[in-house]
Design a protein around this motif. Structure first.
Motif, PDB file in Angstrom:
ATOM      1  N   MET A 103       0.834  -1.198   0.000  1.00 24.14           N
ATOM      2  CA  MET A 103       0.000   0.000   0.000  1.00 24.14           C
ATOM      3  C   MET A 103       0.871   1.251   0.000  1.00 24.14           C
ATOM      4  O   MET A 103       0.599   2.226  -0.728  1.00 24.14           O
ATOM      5  CB  MET A 103      -0.919   0.005   1.223  1.00 24.14           C
ATOM      6  CG  MET A 103      -1.859   1.203   1.285  1.00 24.14           C
ATOM      7  SD  MET A 103      -2.827   1.242   2.814  1.00 24.14           S
ATOM      8  CE  MET A 103      -3.803  -0.248   2.619  1.00 24.14           C
ATOM      9  N   ALA A 104       1.941   1.254   0.813  1.00 22.19           N
ATOM     10  CA  ALA A 104       2.834   2.410   0.869  1.00 22.19           C
ATOM     11  C   ALA A 104       3.547   2.620  -0.458  1.00 22.19           C
ATOM     12  O   ALA A 104       3.742   3.763  -0.905  1.00 22.19           O
ATOM     13  CB  ALA A 104       3.849   2.234   1.997  1.00 22.19           C
ATOM     14  N   VAL A 105       3.949   1.521  -1.116  1.00 29.67           N
ATOM     15  CA  VAL A 105       4.589   1.635  -2.433  1.00 29.67           C
ATOM     16  C   VAL A 105       3.626   2.273  -3.438  1.00 29.67           C
ATOM     17  O   VAL A 105       3.992   3.202  -4.179  1.00 29.67           O
ATOM     18  CB  VAL A 105       5.054   0.250  -2.937  1.00 29.67           C
ATOM     19  CG1 VAL A 105       5.553   0.354  -4.380  1.00 29.67           C
ATOM     20  CG2 VAL A 105       6.148  -0.306  -2.041  1.00 29.67           C
ATOM     21  N   ASP A 106       2.385   1.796  -3.443  1.00 38.25           N
ATOM     22  CA  ASP A 106       1.393   2.329  -4.386  1.00 38.25           C
ATOM     23  C   ASP A 106       1.088   3.803  -4.109  1.00 38.25           C
ATOM     24  O   ASP A 106       0.943   4.611  -5.045  1.00 38.25           O
ATOM     25  CB  ASP A 106       0.104   1.512  -4.296  1.00 38.25           C
ATOM     26  CG  ASP A 106       0.289   0.070  -4.777  1.00 38.25           C
ATOM     27  OD1 ASP A 106       1.265  -0.169  -5.509  1.00 38.25           O
ATOM     28  OD2 ASP A 106      -0.536  -0.792  -4.396  1.00 38.25           O
ATOM     29  N   ILE A 107       0.990   4.171  -2.841  1.00 34.55           N
ATOM     30  CA  ILE A 107       0.734   5.573  -2.484  1.00 34.55           C
ATOM     31  C   ILE A 107       1.862   6.461  -2.985  1.00 34.55           C
ATOM     32  O   ILE A 107       1.629   7.551  -3.540  1.00 34.55           O
ATOM     33  CB  ILE A 107       0.555   5.715  -0.958  1.00 34.55           C
ATOM     34  CG1 ILE A 107      -0.770   5.090  -0.519  1.00 34.55           C
ATOM     35  CG2 ILE A 107       0.616   7.179  -0.540  1.00 34.55           C
ATOM     36  CD1 ILE A 107      -0.938   5.009   0.990  1.00 34.55           C
ATOM     37  N   ALA A 108       3.103   6.005  -2.799  1.00 37.56           N
ATOM     38  CA  ALA A 108       4.251   6.793  -3.257  1.00 37.56           C
ATOM     39  C   ALA A 108       4.230   6.959  -4.770  1.00 37.56           C
ATOM     40  O   ALA A 108       4.550   8.044  -5.297  1.00 37.56           O
ATOM     41  CB  ALA A 108       5.550   6.132  -2.800  1.00 37.56           C
ATOM     42  N   HIS A 109       3.864   5.892  -5.500  1.00 38.75           N
ATOM     43  CA  HIS A 109       3.740   6.001  -6.959  1.00 38.75           C
ATOM     44  C   HIS A 109       2.773   7.124  -7.328  1.00 38.75           C
ATOM     45  O   HIS A 109       3.054   7.958  -8.207  1.00 38.75           O
ATOM     46  CB  HIS A 109       3.225   4.682  -7.538  1.00 38.75           C
ATOM     47  CG  HIS A 109       4.263   3.608  -7.623  1.00 38.75           C
ATOM     48  ND1 HIS A 109       3.949   2.289  -7.857  1.00 38.75           N
ATOM     49  CD2 HIS A 109       5.622   3.655  -7.521  1.00 38.75           C
ATOM     50  CE1 HIS A 109       5.055   1.572  -7.899  1.00 38.75           C
ATOM     51  NE2 HIS A 109       6.085   2.382  -7.693  1.00 38.75           N
ATOM     52  N   ARG A 110       1.623   7.146  -6.672  1.00 39.17           N
ATOM     53  CA  ARG A 110       0.593   8.133  -7.010  1.00 39.17           C
ATOM     54  C   ARG A 110       1.027   9.550  -6.627  1.00 39.17           C
ATOM     55  O   ARG A 110       0.707  10.521  -7.328  1.00 39.17           O
ATOM     56  CB  ARG A 110      -0.704   7.777  -6.305  1.00 39.17           C
ATOM     57  CG  ARG A 110      -1.297   6.460  -6.775  1.00 39.17           C
ATOM     58  CD  ARG A 110      -2.666   6.214  -6.159  1.00 39.17           C
ATOM     59  NE  ARG A 110      -3.198   4.913  -6.574  1.00 39.17           N
ATOM     60  CZ  ARG A 110      -4.421   4.496  -6.280  1.00 39.17           C
ATOM     61  NH1 ARG A 110      -5.235   5.267  -5.572  1.00 39.17           N
ATOM     62  NH2 ARG A 110      -4.836   3.308  -6.683  1.00 39.17           N
ATOM     63  N   LEU A 111       1.737   9.673  -5.514  1.00 37.17           N
ATOM     64  CA  LEU A 111       2.218  11.003  -5.117  1.00 37.17           C
ATOM     65  C   LEU A 111       3.178  11.566  -6.154  1.00 37.17           C
ATOM     66  O   LEU A 111       3.095  12.740  -6.538  1.00 37.17           O
ATOM     67  CB  LEU A 111       2.894  10.924  -3.741  1.00 37.17           C
ATOM     68  CG  LEU A 111       1.985  10.654  -2.549  1.00 37.17           C
ATOM     69  CD1 LEU A 111       2.815  10.463  -1.279  1.00 37.17           C
ATOM     70  CD2 LEU A 111       0.989  11.790  -2.352  1.00 37.17           C
TER      71      LEU A 111
ATOM     72  N   LYS B 128      10.524   7.340 -10.206  1.00 37.32           N
ATOM     73  CA  LYS B 128      11.507   8.354 -10.602  1.00 37.32           C
ATOM     74  C   LYS B 128      11.174   9.731 -10.018  1.00 37.32           C
ATOM     75  O   LYS B 128      11.301  10.761 -10.681  1.00 37.32           O
ATOM     76  CB  LYS B 128      11.631   8.437 -12.126  1.00 37.32           C
ATOM     77  CG  LYS B 128      11.996   7.112 -12.780  1.00 37.32           C
ATOM     78  CD  LYS B 128      12.327   7.278 -14.227  1.00 37.32           C
ATOM     79  CE  LYS B 128      12.572   5.938 -14.906  1.00 37.32           C
ATOM     80  NZ  LYS B 128      13.509   5.075 -14.173  1.00 37.32           N
ATOM     81  N   GLY B 129      10.753   9.706  -8.759  1.00 40.21           N
ATOM     82  CA  GLY B 129      10.474  10.944  -8.055  1.00 40.21           C
ATOM     83  C   GLY B 129      11.495  11.209  -6.967  1.00 40.21           C
ATOM     84  O   GLY B 129      12.481  10.473  -6.812  1.00 40.21           O
ATOM     85  N   VAL B 130      11.271  12.288  -6.216  1.00 34.71           N
ATOM     86  CA  VAL B 130      12.168  12.658  -5.111  1.00 34.71           C
ATOM     87  C   VAL B 130      11.917  11.724  -3.934  1.00 34.71           C
ATOM     88  O   VAL B 130      10.771  11.539  -3.488  1.00 34.71           O
ATOM     89  CB  VAL B 130      11.919  14.124  -4.696  1.00 34.71           C
ATOM     90  CG1 VAL B 130      12.713  14.456  -3.441  1.00 34.71           C
ATOM     91  CG2 VAL B 130      12.291  15.063  -5.838  1.00 34.71           C
ATOM     92  N   SER B 131      12.991  11.127  -3.404  1.00 35.41           N
ATOM     93  CA  SER B 131      12.900  10.177  -2.290  1.00 35.41           C
ATOM     94  C   SER B 131      13.808  10.641  -1.158  1.00 35.41           C
ATOM     95  O   SER B 131      15.031  10.541  -1.238  1.00 35.41           O
ATOM     96  CB  SER B 131      13.308   8.778  -2.759  1.00 35.41           C
ATOM     97  OG  SER B 131      13.216   7.846  -1.699  1.00 35.41           O
ATOM     98  N   VAL B 132      13.192  11.174  -0.103  1.00 33.02           N
ATOM     99  CA  VAL B 132      13.935  11.777   1.018  1.00 33.02           C
ATOM    100  C   VAL B 132      13.853  10.859   2.230  1.00 33.02           C
ATOM    101  O   VAL B 132      12.784  10.309   2.542  1.00 33.02           O
ATOM    102  CB  VAL B 132      13.355  13.158   1.380  1.00 33.02           C
ATOM    103  CG1 VAL B 132      14.138  13.786   2.528  1.00 33.02           C
ATOM    104  CG2 VAL B 132      13.360  14.072   0.160  1.00 33.02           C
TER     105      VAL B 132
END
Length: 248
Positions: free
Chosen positions: A150-158, A185-189
């Protein structure tokens, strides 16, 4: 030691209202001669050590009581620790880690600069990441668990909607959030906390966006200051703590 009354021990009458403590050998103390097997209790207004302070004998030598052959020493009626002049002469209050209080105060003064350094490092790095959402959740969730996915999918959508992802930088749901941001391929902090034998940064954080903290309150400030929103997934007390920091 055993507390005895005003007329106990060796048949000697003691002054009314005074309390004594029975020890082993006794003799002449700094305050004068006392009855055998007894040591007078300290006065009510005697200044004792700070509550909770640990006491140790100073390096070298023995106390005046020991030199006089006494095994009993005056104690505070409240704390059971040496007090009054005896405390001032024979005992040194220590902080829990073994340092004397003056050293603790000096160390705390320098700690201010470490805290400032963490704030400055966080401000400089996070001010350049752009709009982000903080994801909070358990560090105990394993890959393959529904909450992890669920967290992986949420991050994809963000990321698809133009946001980066901020997590606590550790395993579990934090790792899943960073993994989803990396895959999209987004920002990952990652805001990692240095805990011995506890947490290592996960491998999905952008290398230039990993920040390590020693102080929880500085780390939590960064979660809130640079996030445009918060997503809270199941977790423990740490997750609840971060949630309440965000909502208050």
């Amino acid at each position: 030691m055993t507390k005895i009354g005003p007329n106990g021990g060796n048949g000697q009458k003691r002054p009314a209202g005074k309390e004594y403590y029975q020890g082993g050998k006794t003799g002449k103390l700094a305050g004068g001669t006392v009855a055998p097997n007894t040591v007078p209790a300290p006065p009510d207004n005697a200044a004792g050590p700070a509550p909770g302070a640990r006491l140790e004998r100073p390096a070298g030598g023995t106390s005046p009581n020991e030199a006089a052959g006494a095994e009993a020493i005056p104690v505070s009626l409240n704390s059971g620790q040496p007090s009054g002049d005896q405390h001032k002469r024979d005992w040194v209050p220590l902080a829990p880690d073994g340092m004397i209080w003056n050293e603790v105060l000096q160390r705390d003064s320098w700690r201010v600069f470490r805290i400032m350094g963490e704030f400055v490092d966080g401000f400089e790095k996070l001010s350049r990441v752009g709009p982000c959402i903080s994801i909070f959740g358990s560090a105990r969730v394993e890959p393959g668990h529904p909450y992890y996915q669920m967290a992986v999918d949420i991050a994809h959508r963000l990321v698809a909607n133009g946001y980066g992802v901020i997590t606590g930088g550790g395993p579990g749901i934090m790792e899943a959030g960073n993994k989803g941001a990396r895959e999209a391929k987004g920002v990952s902090v990652g805001l990692n906390i240095n805990l011995p034998f506890e947490q290592e940064p996960n491998p999905y954080i952008d290398r230039d966006k990993l920040i390590n903290f020693d102080y929880f309150f500085v780390r939590k400030s960064m979660f809130v200051k640079y996030a445009q929103g918060f997503i809270v997934l199941p977790g423990g007390f740490g997750t609840l703590d971060e949630f309440f920091v965000a909502v208050t």
